[in-house]
Motif scaffolding. Structure first.
Motif, PDB file in Angstrom:
ATOM      1  N   ALA A  25       1.095 -15.828 -57.967  1.00  0.00           N
ATOM      2  CA  ALA A  25       1.227 -17.182 -58.419  1.00  0.00           C
ATOM      3  C   ALA A  25       0.674 -17.480 -59.846  1.00  0.00           C
ATOM      4  N   ASP A  26       0.969 -18.340 -60.598  1.00  0.00           N
ATOM      5  CA  ASP A  26       0.529 -18.727 -61.927  1.00  0.00           C
ATOM      6  C   ASP A  26      -0.713 -19.740 -61.635  1.00  0.00           C
ATOM      7  N   ASP A  72       3.837 -34.225 -57.574  1.00  0.00           N
ATOM      8  CA  ASP A  72       3.599 -35.185 -56.377  1.00  0.00           C
ATOM      9  C   ASP A  72       4.031 -34.878 -55.285  1.00  0.00           C
ATOM     10  N   ALA A  73       5.331 -34.813 -55.106  1.00  0.00           N
ATOM     11  CA  ALA A  73       6.044 -34.365 -54.092  1.00  0.00           C
ATOM     12  C   ALA A  73       5.445 -33.180 -53.455  1.00  0.00           C
ATOM     13  N   PHE A  74       5.183 -32.179 -54.020  1.00  0.00           N
ATOM     14  CA  PHE A  74       4.664 -30.859 -53.697  1.00  0.00           C
ATOM     15  C   PHE A  74       3.388 -31.338 -52.820  1.00  0.00           C
ATOM     16  N   ALA A  75       2.270 -32.225 -53.708  1.00  0.00           N
ATOM     17  CA  ALA A  75       1.176 -32.397 -52.929  1.00  0.00           C
ATOM     18  C   ALA A  75       1.434 -33.293 -51.747  1.00  0.00           C
ATOM     19  N   ALA A  76       2.122 -34.193 -51.735  1.00  0.00           N
ATOM     20  CA  ALA A  76       2.475 -35.064 -50.619  1.00  0.00           C
ATOM     21  C   ALA A  76       2.839 -34.153 -49.352  1.00  0.00           C
ATOM     22  N   ASP A  77       3.941 -33.352 -49.707  1.00  0.00           N
ATOM     23  CA  ASP A  77       4.325 -32.581 -48.356  1.00  0.00           C
ATOM     24  C   ASP A  77       3.103 -31.636 -47.983  1.00  0.00           C
ATOM     25  N   LEU A 135       4.528 -23.054 -51.491  1.00  0.00           N
ATOM     26  CA  LEU A 135       4.749 -22.303 -52.805  1.00  0.00           C
ATOM     27  C   LEU A 135       6.149 -21.667 -52.848  1.00  0.00           C
ATOM     28  N   VAL A 136       6.354 -20.876 -51.879  1.00  0.00           N
ATOM     29  CA  VAL A 136       7.335 -19.919 -51.743  1.00  0.00           C
ATOM     30  C   VAL A 136       8.731 -20.894 -51.443  1.00  0.00           C
ATOM     31  N   ALA A 137       8.452 -21.832 -50.601  1.00  0.00           N
ATOM     32  CA  ALA A 137       9.550 -22.738 -50.155  1.00  0.00           C
ATOM     33  C   ALA A 137       9.787 -23.906 -51.500  1.00  0.00           C
TER      34      ALA A 137
END
Length: 471
Positions: free
Chosen positions: A383-384, A405-410, A458-460
């Motif tokens: 990962a970076d 934001d969507a990543f964090a919310a999920d 992260l993969v998803a």
């Protein structure tokens, strides 16, 4: 920070719930994603109803529901504002799957029984006070900037990094955030500009919004704040101050090199711009570059506290002022807003500074942070990530095209709370990223589980971006 009414109209229209509940849900979502900050003023009911094309009663019910949830506060004469409780970190939260919160940047709790015994002993010593005079002296109003002996203890602690300081240049505050409030009140007025990193500590955004101060985000790269961007901003119109977090920057963990520090100091001198050096992580990096206050003592306000060296509950911070004339002004700001630092807490901090407990705790936190950083590098291999071995947070860059934001919310919906990059940006959009804090999990095992959950998500997210690009 202006509201995006188009986003609100879409969110409320697509929610599938009554409009008044959707208004409260949207306020909660914007708080979580950093679009709304503590104390930010919201539109009147009538103004919001016009913007959303809803009737007055529906919007009034929405505000009432948001206030019931503790999201906002409405008072006659002051209007409606985002609640102060947001992101206080007062409670360690866990999500629906029991994973710990990685949103608040608290120090990890080392599994060190000797350190725990030492801390408990210090607390017991405070509880065992028997001299009535000593007890009552800690229960009275005290000097706004702290008593001389406690300021001297703070000066001794800071002197290794900032030579030639004495107690007369040190003021004590109830935490670094309180210190920053006093500095903003002293150095800027409503409508003034304070320059800062384009990706900066979110607490500063909240302060600026509350005080009516404009933040000017300066370009950064992976080495931190770009001195050329600071020089260009000063040439156009010198700001009221430069705010920076030069060591293990929150949120990116970047540490400015000595070369960049010297360049920033030279520019600040040329334009006579005071520097607010927010440096709570410096004790964690024993071989780091010298503070800006050591390079330009006549310009820098250096703030450092014990929250990152022992625990967030120890709200004691020390401010080194560059010139004596600022001392009374800052003490007045402290007296007006917070009255004084808490004498009992300050006395405990002085005791722990004198007996070496602060040093022992800092060493243990650094060691625990390194172990957790090793876990992160193993689990998120490939990962970076921007990080530092001594930090207890890291900046995780997301695949291009990801909605941070969507990543964090999920992730929060799955029980893991992190913060998306929008909460930290000042001005133009930044590449998608999230800040992950390693101190929230109480054990290394819990830290491992949470990092594994982040890795899977992260993969998803990467697969989702690839699928959208292919489609």
């Amino acid at each position: 920070m202006a509201l995006d009414f188009g986003h609100w109209r879409t969110r409320i229209g697509d929610s599938g719930v009554p409009a008044y509940r959707a208004i409260a849900d949207t306020i909660a979502e914007d708080i979580d994603r950093g679009r709304l900050v503590a104390h930010q003023k919201l539109p009147t009911v009538r103004a919001l109803a016009e913007q959303l094309d809803l009737n007055f009663t529906t919007v009034a019910r929405g505000y009432t529901e948001a206030q019931r949830r503790g999201l906002i506060i409405s008072r006659p004469g002051t209007g409606t504002r985002v609640s102060e409780r947001i992101r206080t970190g007062a409670v360690r939260r866990a999500g629906p799957e029991g994973l710990p919160d990685m949103m608040m940047n608290m120090a990890p709790e080392p599994a060190d029984s000797a350190l725990v015994a030492r801390l408990c002993s210090g607390l017991a010593d405070m509880a065992a006070l028997r001299e009535p005079g000593t007890l009552w002296s800690l229960m009275r109003y005290d000097e706004a900037g702290g008593p001389p002996e406690d300021r001297a203890a703070g000066a001794d602690w800071l002197r290794d990094a900032i030579p030639d300081i004495d107690a007369d240049r040190v003021l004590i505050f109830p935490g670094v955030q309180a210190t920053l409030l006093a500095l903003f009140l002293t150095l800027a007025r409503p409508g003034d500009r304070i320059a800062c990193e384009a990706v900066t500590y979110s607490g500063v955004k909240g302060l600026a919004a509350q005080l009516g101060i404009e933040l000017t985000g300066l370009a950064c790269d992976r080495e931190g704040l770009d001195p050329e961007a600071f020089a260009a901003a000063c040439a156009a119109e010198p700001p009221a101050a430069l705010y920076c977090n030069p060591t293990l920057q929150n949120p990116t963990t970047r540490t400015l090199s000595l070369e960049r520090r010297m360049a920033l100091v030279d520019i600040a001198r040329r334009y006579n711009v005071p520097i607010i050096e927010d440096d709570p992580y410096r004790p964690l990096v024993p071989d780091g570059p010298p503070p800006l206050a050591a390079l330009a003592p006549e310009l820098c306000f250096h703030a450092a506290g014990l929250a990152k060296c022992i625990g967030a509950g120890l709200r004691v911070a020390y401010l080194v002022v560059p010139q004596a004339r600022y001392r009374s002004r800052l003490a007045a700001a402290l007296r007006t807003t917070m009255v004084m630092p808490v004498p009992l807490m300050v006395r405990l901090a002085t005791q722990w500074l004198h007996d070496g407990t602060v040093t022992a705790a800092t060493d243990a936190i650094r060691e625990e942070s390194r172990l957790r950083q090793t876990l992160a590098s193993e689990i998120l291999a490939g990962a970076d990530i921007e990080t530092h071995p001594d930090a207890f947070h890291f900046w995780l860059h997301l695949p291009a095209g990801t909605d941070a934001d969507a990543f964090a919310a999920d992730l929060r919906a799955r029980g893991c709370a992190v913060v998306g990059s929008d909460a930290f940006r000042v001005g133009t959009p930044v590449a998608p990223a999230v800040r992950v804090c390693l101190g929230g999990p109480t054990t290394r095992g819990a830290c491992r589980e949470t990092l594994q959950a982040i890795a899977a998500h992260l993969v998803a997210a990467g697969d989702g971006v690839a699928a959208r690009a292919g489609g």
